[in-house]
Every structure is written in C-alpha cells, then in structure tokens.
Design a protein around this motif. Structure first.
Motif, PDB file in Angstrom:
ATOM      1  N   ASP A 146       0.806  -1.229   0.000  1.00 36.26           N
ATOM      2  CA  ASP A 146       0.000   0.000   0.000  1.00 36.26           C
ATOM      3  C   ASP A 146       0.835   1.275   0.000  1.00 36.26           C
ATOM      4  O   ASP A 146       0.300   2.364   0.181  1.00 36.26           O
ATOM      5  CB  ASP A 146      -0.960   0.037   1.200  1.00 36.26           C
ATOM      6  CG  ASP A 146      -2.004  -1.073   1.141  1.00 36.26           C
ATOM      7  OD1 ASP A 146      -2.406  -1.425   0.010  1.00 36.26           O
ATOM      8  OD2 ASP A 146      -2.393  -1.578   2.201  1.00 36.26           O
ATOM      9  N   ARG A 147       2.137   1.156  -0.211  1.00 35.23           N
ATOM     10  CA  ARG A 147       2.993   2.340  -0.284  1.00 35.23           C
ATOM     11  C   ARG A 147       3.448   2.532  -1.734  1.00 35.23           C
ATOM     12  O   ARG A 147       3.880   1.580  -2.379  1.00 35.23           O
ATOM     13  CB  ARG A 147       4.216   2.191   0.620  1.00 35.23           C
ATOM     14  CG  ARG A 147       5.149   3.401   0.587  1.00 35.23           C
ATOM     15  CD  ARG A 147       6.386   3.185   1.434  1.00 35.23           C
ATOM     16  NE  ARG A 147       6.068   3.121   2.858  1.00 35.23           N
ATOM     17  CZ  ARG A 147       6.973   2.904   3.804  1.00 35.23           C
ATOM     18  NH1 ARG A 147       8.234   2.696   3.479  1.00 35.23           N
ATOM     19  NH2 ARG A 147       6.604   2.878   5.065  1.00 35.23           N
ATOM     20  N   PRO A 148       3.351   3.776  -2.276  1.00 41.83           N
ATOM     21  CA  PRO A 148       3.814   3.997  -3.647  1.00 41.83           C
ATOM     22  C   PRO A 148       5.323   3.850  -3.770  1.00 41.83           C
ATOM     23  O   PRO A 148       6.070   4.301  -2.911  1.00 41.83           O
ATOM     24  CB  PRO A 148       3.360   5.431  -3.935  1.00 41.83           C
ATOM     25  CG  PRO A 148       3.228   6.071  -2.589  1.00 41.83           C
ATOM     26  CD  PRO A 148       2.810   4.991  -1.646  1.00 41.83           C
ATOM     27  N   VAL A 149       5.742   3.181  -4.825  1.00 43.59           N
ATOM     28  CA  VAL A 149       7.164   3.043  -5.148  1.00 43.59           C
ATOM     29  C   VAL A 149       7.360   3.620  -6.536  1.00 43.59           C
ATOM     30  O   VAL A 149       6.725   3.199  -7.507  1.00 43.59           O
ATOM     31  CB  VAL A 149       7.609   1.565  -5.112  1.00 43.59           C
ATOM     32  CG1 VAL A 149       9.060   1.449  -5.556  1.00 43.59           C
ATOM     33  CG2 VAL A 149       7.430   0.999  -3.722  1.00 43.59           C
ATOM     34  N   VAL A 150       8.230   4.625  -6.632  1.00 44.23           N
ATOM     35  CA  VAL A 150       8.416   5.368  -7.875  1.00 44.23           C
ATOM     36  C   VAL A 150       9.688   4.910  -8.568  1.00 44.23           C
ATOM     37  O   VAL A 150      10.771   4.885  -7.963  1.00 44.23           O
ATOM     38  CB  VAL A 150       8.473   6.885  -7.602  1.00 44.23           C
ATOM     39  CG1 VAL A 150       8.631   7.658  -8.900  1.00 44.23           C
ATOM     40  CG2 VAL A 150       7.220   7.330  -6.854  1.00 44.23           C
ATOM     41  N   LEU A 151       9.568   4.560  -9.851  1.00 50.54           N
ATOM     42  CA  LEU A 151      10.709   4.149 -10.664  1.00 50.54           C
ATOM     43  C   LEU A 151      10.783   5.049 -11.887  1.00 50.54           C
ATOM     44  O   LEU A 151       9.770   5.555 -12.374  1.00 50.54           O
ATOM     45  CB  LEU A 151      10.549   2.680 -11.118  1.00 50.54           C
ATOM     46  CG  LEU A 151      10.385   1.632 -10.003  1.00 50.54           C
ATOM     47  CD1 LEU A 151      10.119   0.275 -10.621  1.00 50.54           C
ATOM     48  CD2 LEU A 151      11.619   1.603  -9.113  1.00 50.54           C
ATOM     49  N   LEU A 152      11.994   5.239 -12.395  1.00 46.48           N
ATOM     50  CA  LEU A 152      12.199   6.044 -13.595  1.00 46.48           C
ATOM     51  C   LEU A 152      12.825   5.163 -14.658  1.00 46.48           C
ATOM     52  O   LEU A 152      13.947   4.682 -14.506  1.00 46.48           O
ATOM     53  CB  LEU A 152      13.103   7.241 -13.305  1.00 46.48           C
ATOM     54  CG  LEU A 152      13.338   8.214 -14.468  1.00 46.48           C
ATOM     55  CD1 LEU A 152      12.013   8.811 -14.948  1.00 46.48           C
ATOM     56  CD2 LEU A 152      14.301   9.323 -14.064  1.00 46.48           C
ATOM     57  N   GLU A 153      12.095   4.918 -15.726  1.00 44.87           N
ATOM     58  CA  GLU A 153      12.577   4.083 -16.815  1.00 44.87           C
ATOM     59  C   GLU A 153      13.203   4.950 -17.908  1.00 44.87           C
ATOM     60  O   GLU A 153      12.776   6.079 -18.152  1.00 44.87           O
ATOM     61  CB  GLU A 153      11.432   3.269 -17.410  1.00 44.87           C
ATOM     62  CG  GLU A 153      10.806   2.282 -16.412  1.00 44.87           C
ATOM     63  CD  GLU A 153       9.733   1.446 -17.018  1.00 44.87           C
ATOM     64  OE1 GLU A 153       9.370   1.707 -18.204  1.00 44.87           O
ATOM     65  OE2 GLU A 153       9.240   0.518 -16.348  1.00 44.87           O
TER      66      GLU A 153
END
Length: 266
Positions: free
Chosen positions: A258-265
C-alpha cells in the motif's frame, strides 16, 4: 483539528500554518498563494523540482524571512508577533549546510541548540544540560560526544545536527534536504529517527528530492513553480499522472504494501 477564525473569514489551523503565502526576490516570484499547515505529531514531506520554492517556504515558516503576501501563523498567532527567542524555542530549522566551525566537538555543537533558552549570561543551567543529554540520546550520538566534527561520517554528522535542533526542545522541526549526500543505509537510519520523534508529538516538515523517501511521511506536499500542486496522503499525491507531468513520461508508480514506489525508466 482545532481552527481559529481569521480576519478574512478563513479558519487558520492550530499548529504551524502558512496562509495565502507569497514571496518575491528581486522582482522574481518565488511563491504564490500557498496555504498549508503542520500539526504536532505529524510528518509532512515537501517535494518538488529544483527552483519550485521548497527551501524558501521553510525559511518563511521558520521566520527567517518575511513573506511578501499572506502570513505564517504559530498556534493561531502571526509568527511575526513572536520574539526571535520565542520563535527559536518553538521552531527548530535545520538547513542544508550547518556551517559550524570544524574544531567544535559534538557536545559543543548540540549545546548551541539551547541558545534560545539561555539568559544574558549564556550559561547552561540544569534544564539546559538535561535537554542536551536528551538530544544526544535521542539521536544516538552520546557515545562520541567529545569527538570533533571532521572525524564524523556523513550520517553521524547529520544526526549531530539533528541533535542540535532537538536540544531546543521545539514543537516543530523544519529540515531542508536532511538526507542529501547520505547513502541508503544512513537515509533509512535518519528517517527512522524522524519517525520516532513524530511519536513524541513533534511536528516535522522535511524537504526531500526522492518520492520514495517522502512516501514514509504522513502527508506529502508537492510544489511546482512556487505553487502547491498537490497535498495529501502519499498514496494520493504520488500518483503516476502527477509525477509524469513533472518529471516526464518515464515515471512508473507501483504499490508495495500500500505504499507507492516510484521508478524512472529510460
């Protein structure tokens, strides 16, 4: 949440609050129409790209500069109505660079946090020494209290600066990029300390660059070009459309427990 009436009909929240805040520097608009508040026992993370006004907002909330428009309120009173001593007792500000002489020991740096409480003679009394010991213990730096700043690692130094801020025993703690230049281990360690302090009733506002670190806070405020783009729970603010609008189409947002995890592709 208790709110106090304001002369323009808008209710001002208790705690530390910015109301319709604006700030200009050399004819350049830095902040405009910004309103938010920080409650005791709350951790609020402040995100935004470089130049969005995050550091300026912290300085305004700390009373270090005066707003061009609007006002900052502390417990319902205009911050400008407090003396500098009273502001220093209620609000502790940790800038990006502490700027302390390198020959000071850990204990001497932390003792500087008691300055707003000292009398004209500037001598530490019993209450000051107790506050000093409490701050050293809370940040886990008591074991190297006699070491000098150049002998410390980056993580140790940042905990010492946090201890200096805590020594004032403030109600609100403002930190400008406290995890900058720390590795992943020390970032997690430092943010763990903040989470524990929040449980003691301290209101904490941190400027951060990494959305994944900000996701640990109670609420997230996102600034863009001097205005408040979003404010709310991390799961609400750290969404893919908003982050792609700011950082580009390569941003991906996933959910882990339930926690957002941000990735940059690429």
């Amino acid at each position: 949440m208790a709110r106090l009436p304001h002369s323009d009909g808008v209710a001002i929240p208790r705690g530390l609050a910015a109301h319709n805040l604006g700030f200009s520097y050399r004819h350049k608009r830095v902040l405009e129409g910004l309103s938010l508040h920080l409650e005791p026992g709350e951790w609020l993370a402040l995100l935004g790209p470089n130049g969005s006004g995050k550091s300026t907002l912290l300085r305004l909330l700390a009373g270090l500069v005066k707003p061009t428009e609007g006002a900052v309120y502390l417990e319902g009173r205009p911050l400008g109505s407090y003396s500098s001593w009273a502001r220093g007792q209620a609000i502790a500000f940790l800038p990006q660079n502490g700027g302390y002489p390198e020959d000071l020991t850990v204990e001497e740096v932390v003792a500087l946090g008691r300055t707003p409480h000292l009398g004209l003679l500037g001598r530490l009394g019993k209450a000051d020494l107790e506050a000093l010991e409490w701050a050293l213990t809370q940040t886990q730096v008591a074991a190297f209290r006699h070491r000098r700043l150049p002998t410390l690692s980056g993580g140790e130094r940042q905990r010492v600066l946090l201890a200096r801020a805590l020594a004032a025993q403030p109600r609100f703690l403002l930190l400008d990029e406290p995890t900058n230049h720390l590795d992943l281990h020390h970032q997690a360690e430092f943010l763990g300390l903040l989470a524990g302090l929040r449980s003691l009733g301290l209101g904490i506002l941190t400027v951060l660059h990494d959305p994944n670190l900000a996701a640990r806070a109670d609420r997230v405020a996102f600034l863009l070009e001097g205005s408040l783009l979003a404010l709310g729970h991390p799961a609400e603010v750290l969404n893919q459309p908003l982050l792609r609008r700011v950082y580009g189409p390569g941003v991906q947002v996933h959910r882990v427990k339930d926690r957002p995890v941000v990735l940059l592709e690429e």
